[in-house]
Design a protein around this motif. Structure first.
Motif, mmCIF file in Angstrom:
data_model
loop_
_atom_site.group_PDB
_atom_site.id
_atom_site.type_symbol
_atom_site.label_atom_id
_atom_site.label_comp_id
_atom_site.label_asym_id
_atom_site.label_seq_id
_atom_site.Cartn_x
_atom_site.Cartn_y
_atom_site.Cartn_z
ATOM 1 N N ASP A 1 0.829 -1.208 0.000
ATOM 2 C CA ASP A 1 0.000 0.000 0.000
ATOM 3 C C ASP A 1 0.864 1.259 0.000
ATOM 4 O OD1 ASP A 1 -2.323 -1.490 -0.042
ATOM 5 O OD2 ASP A 1 -2.751 -1.227 2.098
ATOM 6 N N LEU A 2 1.974 1.217 0.735
ATOM 7 C CA LEU A 2 2.886 2.352 0.765
ATOM 8 C C LEU A 2 3.379 2.661 -0.645
ATOM 9 C CD1 LEU A 2 4.690 4.401 2.327
ATOM 10 C CD2 LEU A 2 6.392 2.561 2.454
ATOM 11 N N TYR A 3 3.854 1.651 -1.338
ATOM 12 C CA TYR A 3 4.387 1.862 -2.682
ATOM 13 C C TYR A 3 3.289 2.212 -3.681
ATOM 14 C CZ TYR A 3 8.779 0.035 -0.861
ATOM 15 O OH TYR A 3 9.932 -0.159 -0.142
ATOM 16 N N ASP A 4 2.112 1.640 -3.512
ATOM 17 C CA ASP A 4 0.986 1.976 -4.399
ATOM 18 C C ASP A 4 0.622 3.456 -4.299
ATOM 19 O OD1 ASP A 4 0.755 -0.607 -5.357
ATOM 20 O OD2 ASP A 4 -0.994 -1.116 -4.118
ATOM 21 N N ASN A 5 0.871 4.050 -3.142
ATOM 22 C CA ASN A 5 0.505 5.448 -2.912
ATOM 23 C C ASN A 5 1.671 6.426 -3.053
ATOM 24 O OD1 ASN A 5 -2.454 5.692 -1.877
ATOM 25 N ND2 ASN A 5 -1.646 3.799 -0.993
ATOM 26 N N THR A 6 2.828 5.936 -3.470
ATOM 27 C CA THR A 6 4.003 6.807 -3.629
ATOM 28 C C THR A 6 4.672 6.561 -4.981
ATOM 29 O OG1 THR A 6 5.393 5.191 -2.459
ATOM 30 C CG2 THR A 6 4.457 7.012 -1.147
ATOM 31 N N ASP A 7 3.873 6.383 -6.003
ATOM 32 C CA ASP A 7 4.394 6.143 -7.354
ATOM 33 C C ASP A 7 5.415 5.011 -7.337
ATOM 34 O OD1 ASP A 7 4.791 6.373 -10.077
ATOM 35 O OD2 ASP A 7 6.019 8.183 -9.951
ATOM 36 N N ASN A 8 5.008 3.901 -6.749
ATOM 37 C CA ASN A 8 5.850 2.704 -6.636
ATOM 38 C C ASN A 8 7.174 2.981 -5.914
ATOM 39 O OD1 ASN A 8 4.037 0.894 -7.938
ATOM 40 N ND2 ASN A 8 4.572 1.877 -9.856
ATOM 41 N N GLY A 9 7.127 3.880 -4.940
ATOM 42 C CA GLY A 9 8.289 4.195 -4.119
ATOM 43 C C GLY A 9 9.141 5.338 -4.651
ATOM 44 N N LEU A 10 8.855 5.816 -5.855
ATOM 45 C CA LEU A 10 9.674 6.877 -6.437
ATOM 46 C C LEU A 10 9.577 8.171 -5.634
ATOM 47 C CD1 LEU A 10 11.591 7.677 -8.691
ATOM 48 C CD2 LEU A 10 9.598 8.281 -10.084
ATOM 49 N N ASP A 11 8.396 8.495 -5.121
ATOM 50 C CA ASP A 11 8.242 9.708 -4.304
ATOM 51 C C ASP A 11 9.116 9.642 -3.049
ATOM 52 O OD1 ASP A 11 6.370 10.610 -6.145
ATOM 53 O OD2 ASP A 11 4.660 9.930 -4.954
ATOM 54 N N ILE A 12 9.236 8.457 -2.470
ATOM 55 C CA ILE A 12 10.076 8.280 -1.274
ATOM 56 C C ILE A 12 11.538 8.485 -1.650
ATOM 57 C CG2 ILE A 12 10.827 6.660 0.508
ATOM 58 C CD1 ILE A 12 8.045 5.282 0.159
ATOM 59 N N LEU A 13 11.954 7.876 -2.751
ATOM 60 C CA LEU A 13 13.342 8.030 -3.193
ATOM 61 C C LEU A 13 13.671 9.494 -3.456
ATOM 62 C CD1 LEU A 13 13.814 5.022 -5.641
ATOM 63 C CD2 LEU A 13 14.583 5.214 -3.271
ATOM 64 N N LYS A 14 12.765 10.207 -4.110
ATOM 65 C CA LYS A 14 13.013 11.624 -4.421
ATOM 66 C C LYS A 14 13.156 12.453 -3.154
ATOM 67 C CE LYS A 14 10.755 11.815 -8.936
ATOM 68 N NZ LYS A 14 9.565 12.296 -9.666
ATOM 69 N N LYS A 15 12.387 12.119 -2.126
ATOM 70 C CA LYS A 15 12.446 12.886 -0.888
ATOM 71 C C LYS A 15 13.711 12.576 -0.083
ATOM 72 C CE LYS A 15 10.036 14.162 3.264
ATOM 73 N NZ LYS A 15 8.780 14.243 3.957
ATOM 74 N N TYR A 16 14.096 11.323 -0.016
ATOM 75 C CA TYR A 16 15.197 10.913 0.837
ATOM 76 C C TYR A 16 16.547 10.845 0.127
ATOM 77 C CZ TYR A 16 12.138 10.153 4.775
ATOM 78 O OH TYR A 16 11.277 10.344 5.814
ATOM 79 N N VAL A 17 16.539 10.928 -1.197
ATOM 80 C CA VAL A 17 17.785 10.934 -1.965
ATOM 81 C C VAL A 17 17.717 12.141 -2.898
ATOM 82 C CG1 VAL A 17 19.315 9.601 -3.471
ATOM 83 C CG2 VAL A 17 17.814 8.406 -1.860
ATOM 84 N N PRO A 18 18.012 13.328 -2.372
ATOM 85 C CA PRO A 18 17.812 14.556 -3.146
ATOM 86 C C PRO A 18 18.632 14.648 -4.431
ATOM 87 C CG PRO A 18 18.803 15.026 -1.001
ATOM 88 C CD PRO A 18 18.507 13.569 -1.038
ATOM 89 N N ASN A 19 19.760 13.954 -4.504
ATOM 90 C CA ASN A 19 20.560 14.019 -5.725
ATOM 91 C C ASN A 19 20.202 12.910 -6.719
ATOM 92 O OD1 ASN A 19 21.635 12.166 -3.914
ATOM 93 N ND2 ASN A 19 23.684 12.315 -4.764
ATOM 94 N N LEU A 20 19.105 12.238 -6.500
ATOM 95 C CA LEU A 20 18.637 11.172 -7.381
ATOM 96 C C LEU A 20 18.362 11.721 -8.780
ATOM 97 C CD1 LEU A 20 16.496 8.257 -6.784
ATOM 98 C CD2 LEU A 20 15.380 9.966 -8.162
#
Length: 121
Positions: free
Chosen positions: A16-35
């Motif tokens: 559910d977490l990944y379904d609601n965060t563009d398959n985890g991409l939103d989390i990566l963008k927030k926590y890895v700013p140089n992504l």
């Protein structure tokens, strides 16, 4: 393939977490700013960019660090914050304003008895 582990809190889960965060991409963008998508980037302290973002077979975004390991979104949050699995899940649900489901366990609709339907659940 992503293994959804440590699902003690069935109302909150990685799927559910990944379904609601563009398959985890939103989390990566927030926590890895140089992504950077579609290009190598520096994930750790290094001279040459050696990390790349990919999608797993389960369609979850993750970082493959060629000088290290693969890193999935919830694990990156745990590494950066020191939270345990449950804390990270709860905090990410809050950060991304994901509603907590009322269902105690995930339902597999392929295993319903003849008298049960999705509507009855």
């Amino acid at each position: 393939m992503v293994q959804y582990t440590e699902t003690m809190d069935y109302k909150r889960n990685e799927r559910d977490l990944y379904d609601n965060t563009d398959n985890g991409l939103d989390i990566l963008k927030k926590y890895v700013p140089n992504l950077v998508l579609n290009k190598n980037f520096c994930y750790r302290d290094e001279k040459n960019p050696s990390a790349h973002v990919y999608k797993s077979n389960d369609n979850i975004w993750y970082i493959n660090d060629f000088g290290g390991d693969s890193h999935f979104p919830i694990n990156i949050v745990r590494e950066q914050t020191g939270w345990d699995y449950h804390e990270a899940l709860v905090q990410l649900y809050d950060e991304f304003q994901i509603p907590v489901s009322g269902r105690a366990t995930p339902v597999s609709y392929t295993h319903l008895r003849a008298h049960e339907t999705k509507a009855n659940l």
